[in-house]
Design a protein around this motif. Sequence first.
Motif, PDB file in Angstrom:
ATOM      1  N   SER A  15      16.454  51.122 -15.129  1.00 24.99           N
ATOM      2  CA  SER A  15      16.640  51.448 -13.724  1.00 24.99           C
ATOM      3  C   SER A  15      17.951  52.189 -13.532  1.00 24.99           C
ATOM      4  N   ARG A  17      20.293  54.741 -10.416  1.00 26.33           N
ATOM      5  CA  ARG A  17      20.418  55.118  -9.000  1.00 26.33           C
ATOM      6  C   ARG A  17      19.874  56.523  -8.738  1.00 26.33           C
ATOM      7  N   TRP A  43      10.198  58.331 -10.883  1.00 24.07           N
ATOM      8  CA  TRP A  43      10.190  58.142 -12.335  1.00 24.07           C
ATOM      9  C   TRP A  43      10.482  59.453 -13.039  1.00 24.07           C
ATOM     10  N   GLY A  58      13.636  54.747 -14.003  1.00 25.23           N
ATOM     11  CA  GLY A  58      13.058  54.343 -12.730  1.00 25.23           C
ATOM     12  C   GLY A  58      14.150  54.239 -11.688  1.00 25.23           C
ATOM     13  N   GLU A  59      13.959  54.937 -10.575  1.00 27.31           N
ATOM     14  CA  GLU A  59      15.007  54.989  -9.558  1.00 27.31           C
ATOM     15  C   GLU A  59      14.967  53.745  -8.667  1.00 27.31           C
ATOM     16  N   GLN A  60      16.133  53.107  -8.517  1.00 26.80           N
ATOM     17  CA  GLN A  60      16.305  51.944  -7.645  1.00 26.80           C
ATOM     18  C   GLN A  60      17.633  52.061  -6.920  1.00 26.80           C
ATOM     19  N   GLU A  62      19.682  49.663  -6.130  1.00 29.41           N
ATOM     20  CA  GLU A  62      20.670  48.809  -6.799  1.00 29.41           C
ATOM     21  C   GLU A  62      20.134  48.361  -8.160  1.00 29.41           C
ATOM     22  N   PRO A  63      20.239  49.222  -9.166  1.00 26.90           N
ATOM     23  CA  PRO A  63      19.739  48.832 -10.487  1.00 26.90           C
ATOM     24  C   PRO A  63      20.577  47.713 -11.095  1.00 26.90           C
TER      25      PRO A  63
END
Length: 125
Positions: A15, A17, A43, A58-60, A62-63
Amino acid sequence: MPAASLQSTITLAISVRDRHASAAWYAEMLGFAPLYHADEAGWSELSTLTEGVTLGLGEQAEPSPGNTVPVFGVADIAAARAGLEAAGVRFDGETEVIEGMVATATFYDPDGNALMVAQDLTGGA
């Protein structure tokens, strides 16, 4: 799931940002080559210097650091999942499908480590 149903590919999913910035960093620092950015899915994938191994971003918002998930390629995700479930393996929810792209299912080893199986739905593999 018999070992014979595994393909000779693995994706290490992490993950981040900002997938585009991270892809540029991995390209510059480690020599990984961007394969594609699927913006609608949040993605991106890069080829590594190891044959059959890709890095998935994978973009999050708050990874969580240290959250690498090995993603094992399978030819038939339904059969792979059924075999693992028959052996008592615990899955996290239903199989997720992004039409024309990929089907994935997250499961856990005996220590609670997340793993994933994925079937390529692009018709290219």
